[in-house]
Design a protein around this motif. Sequence first.
Motif, short mmCIF file in Angstrom:
data_model
loop_
_atom_site.label_atom_id
_atom_site.label_comp_id
_atom_site.label_asym_id
_atom_site.label_seq_id
_atom_site.Cartn_x
_atom_site.Cartn_y
_atom_site.Cartn_z
N ALA A 425 0.66 -1.45 0.04
CA ALA A 425 0.11 -0.03 0.02
C ALA A 425 0.78 1.24 0.32
CB ALA A 425 -0.81 0.13 1.27
N VAL A 426 2.20 1.39 0.92
CA VAL A 426 2.87 2.36 0.89
C VAL A 426 3.47 2.56 -0.39
CG1 VAL A 426 4.91 3.13 1.94
CG2 VAL A 426 3.10 2.25 3.36
N VAL A 427 3.95 1.59 -1.24
CA VAL A 427 4.85 1.94 -2.34
C VAL A 427 3.82 2.30 -3.46
CG1 VAL A 427 6.60 0.37 -1.79
CG2 VAL A 427 4.87 -0.62 -3.07
N HIS A 428 2.70 1.54 -3.70
CA HIS A 428 1.71 2.28 -4.71
C HIS A 428 1.17 3.63 -4.44
CE1 HIS A 428 1.51 -2.19 -5.46
NE2 HIS A 428 1.13 -1.85 -6.98
N GLY A 429 1.06 3.88 -3.21
CA GLY A 429 0.67 5.10 -2.90
C GLY A 429 1.72 6.36 -3.08
N ALA A 430 2.84 5.76 -2.95
CA ALA A 430 4.15 6.90 -3.36
C ALA A 430 4.40 6.88 -4.77
CB ALA A 430 5.33 5.99 -2.62
N LEU A 431 4.40 5.72 -5.45
CA LEU A 431 4.36 5.72 -6.93
C LEU A 431 3.41 6.85 -7.65
CD1 LEU A 431 5.71 4.45 -9.46
CD2 LEU A 431 3.89 2.83 -9.34
N ALA A 432 2.20 6.61 -6.95
CA ALA A 432 1.11 7.52 -7.55
C ALA A 432 1.48 9.16 -7.55
CB ALA A 432 -0.44 7.23 -7.02
N ARG A 433 1.95 9.14 -6.11
CA ARG A 433 2.10 10.85 -5.91
C ARG A 433 3.61 11.06 -7.06
NH1 ARG A 433 3.13 10.69 0.35
NH2 ARG A 433 4.07 12.64 -0.04
N LEU A 434 4.30 10.13 -7.15
CA LEU A 434 5.48 10.34 -8.29
C LEU A 434 4.84 10.51 -9.61
CD1 LEU A 434 8.32 8.13 -7.32
CD2 LEU A 434 8.39 10.53 -6.84
N GLU A 435 3.93 9.94 -10.00
CA GLU A 435 3.36 10.11 -11.50
C GLU A 435 2.64 11.40 -11.53
OE1 GLU A 435 1.08 6.53 -12.02
OE2 GLU A 435 2.81 5.23 -12.83
N GLN A 436 1.93 11.70 -10.48
CA GLN A 436 1.21 13.01 -10.36
C GLN A 436 2.10 14.10 -10.59
OE1 GLN A 436 -1.15 13.83 -6.91
NE2 GLN A 436 -2.42 15.31 -7.84
N ALA A 437 3.33 13.99 -10.05
CA ALA A 437 4.18 15.16 -9.99
C ALA A 437 5.11 15.14 -11.43
CB ALA A 437 5.31 14.87 -8.93
N VAL A 438 5.30 13.99 -11.92
CA VAL A 438 5.97 14.20 -13.28
C VAL A 438 4.81 14.62 -14.21
CG1 VAL A 438 6.69 12.62 -15.16
CG2 VAL A 438 7.31 12.11 -12.86
N ARG A 439 3.59 14.45 -14.19
CA ARG A 439 2.53 14.85 -15.24
C ARG A 439 2.57 16.61 -15.02
NH1 ARG A 439 0.32 10.75 -17.73
NH2 ARG A 439 0.72 8.60 -16.91
N ALA A 440 2.79 16.83 -13.83
CA ALA A 440 2.42 18.37 -13.48
C ALA A 440 3.86 19.00 -13.96
CB ALA A 440 2.54 18.77 -12.19
N ASP A 441 5.02 18.35 -14.04
CA ASP A 441 6.17 19.08 -14.67
C ASP A 441 6.55 18.68 -16.35
OD1 ASP A 441 6.24 20.05 -12.26
OD2 ASP A 441 8.12 18.64 -11.50
N LEU A 442 5.93 17.65 -16.61
CA LEU A 442 6.50 17.05 -17.89
C LEU A 442 5.51 16.64 -18.97
CD1 LEU A 442 9.66 14.72 -16.94
CD2 LEU A 442 9.98 17.10 -17.90
N GLU A 443 5.77 16.84 -20.02
CA GLU A 443 4.53 16.34 -21.15
C GLU A 443 5.03 14.83 -21.50
OE1 GLU A 443 2.68 16.95 -25.44
OE2 GLU A 443 4.76 18.53 -24.99
N VAL A 444 4.01 14.08 -20.75
CA VAL A 444 4.05 12.50 -20.77
C VAL A 444 3.12 11.96 -22.12
CG1 VAL A 444 3.52 10.55 -19.91
CG2 VAL A 444 4.32 12.44 -18.51
N VAL A 445 3.37 11.22 -23.14
CA VAL A 445 3.04 11.01 -24.17
C VAL A 445 2.79 9.48 -24.03
CG1 VAL A 445 4.13 12.78 -25.43
CG2 VAL A 445 5.39 10.75 -25.22
#
Length: 445
Positions: A425-445
């Motif tokens: 649960a901890v690692v999946h939650g952390a990964l979701a937060r990382l992906e959200q941050a990436v999408r806020a900063d970079l154009e993901v295709v």
Amino acid sequence: MGSRKYFGTDGVRGAYGSAVMNEAFAWRLGAAAARFARERGAASPVVYLGRDTRASGASLEAALAGGLAAEGFQPVSLGVVPTPAVSLALRQAPAAFGVVITASHNPAADNGIKFFGPAGIKLTDDEEARIEALLPATAGAGGAALGSYDARSLYVATAARLLPAHCLRGWKIVLDGANGAGCQTSHAVLTQLGAEVVAIGCTPDGRNINEGVGSQHPEPMAAAVKAHGARVGIAHDGDADRCILCDENGDVLDGDEILTVLALHALKGGRLARGRLVITVQSNLGVDAAVAAAGGTVVRTPVGDRYVIERMLADHATLGGESSGHVICAEVSPTGDGLVAALKVLEVMLASGQPLSVLRRQLTKFPQVTAALTVREKKPLEGLPTLPATIAALERELGAQGRVLVRYSGTEPKLRLLVEGPTDAVVHGALARLEQAVRADLEVV
């Protein structure tokens, strides 16, 4: 460290026909590598050229040969051979350097070019940067007459001697060659050792390398193991410097599990040099725990088997590798070798009398999740507005119970994310937060 524009973590790689993967650039790269070898005082004019099964390989080889010949060197074709066979040829029959035309685990539409020095070891970052500095401005028009050398037979004979004759008699083994360079060589060695080989992914046509098979797609191997009642499954990538295994139950073992099995067996027999295993930052923290419990130590490097090899040489270590399945058994070869890794695991099975399903239990992995996001542009991570703060926050929260790794791929336009921690649960939650941050900063295709 020298600045590199074209080289990534494993040579120059890209879509065939792109600006850095075409015949004109290959000619220039061949000429630049020859200039580099002359600058370093090469003792031989011979250069070995090996390739995988991609349709674009032959024309890129011809172009490279033209650039080499224009600088006074003698290109010698090894034909379609695994990457470690080129390294072996350099160690057995002296040459100025070796070149492998391969995009490893990438799709057939890609290709790549990587270099080995005269000792059969991949070049350093600084050496690759120097080759880039010596690139001629334009490609010449000249071709070259290619010599030949039977590196395939040398490789098969050398690998077959690693285990006792006929020791695999009565064994059924599934071999997935990824429709790549290791199809014939690995099949030949396993057969010589007495195994009954069930071959999949061993019908290359120039367009199907890594296509739904091989180390990137182990599912067909696992299914075949169960369907045929095999004792083990072996899967390579396109140039056969990787190895992913499957136990008799159809469960897949990655490079971390393979390295742990080999390291603990070597530690038990007092044969792991300095008691040290070299792995990358990508490997699971469970490897560190298993090796430490057996009395050994783990050293980590940046991602890339070149960096593992460099550290192994510096530390006089004999075993290292990556979770992706690059395994370096330095007492046999100074580079990753998928067949050698598989044979070494078979050796442990023979010596211990244990099936792979039992041996793999020596590694208990920490919960880990990964993701690879394709991005439009590789912007410097430290300058992004959201991602660095998110990483720092997660690292504080995980503390000693986990870690976060965010890095750009050296061979593809991808940002790779990894989180390890105490619970799923901890690692999946952390990964979701990382992906959200990436999408806020970079154009993901």
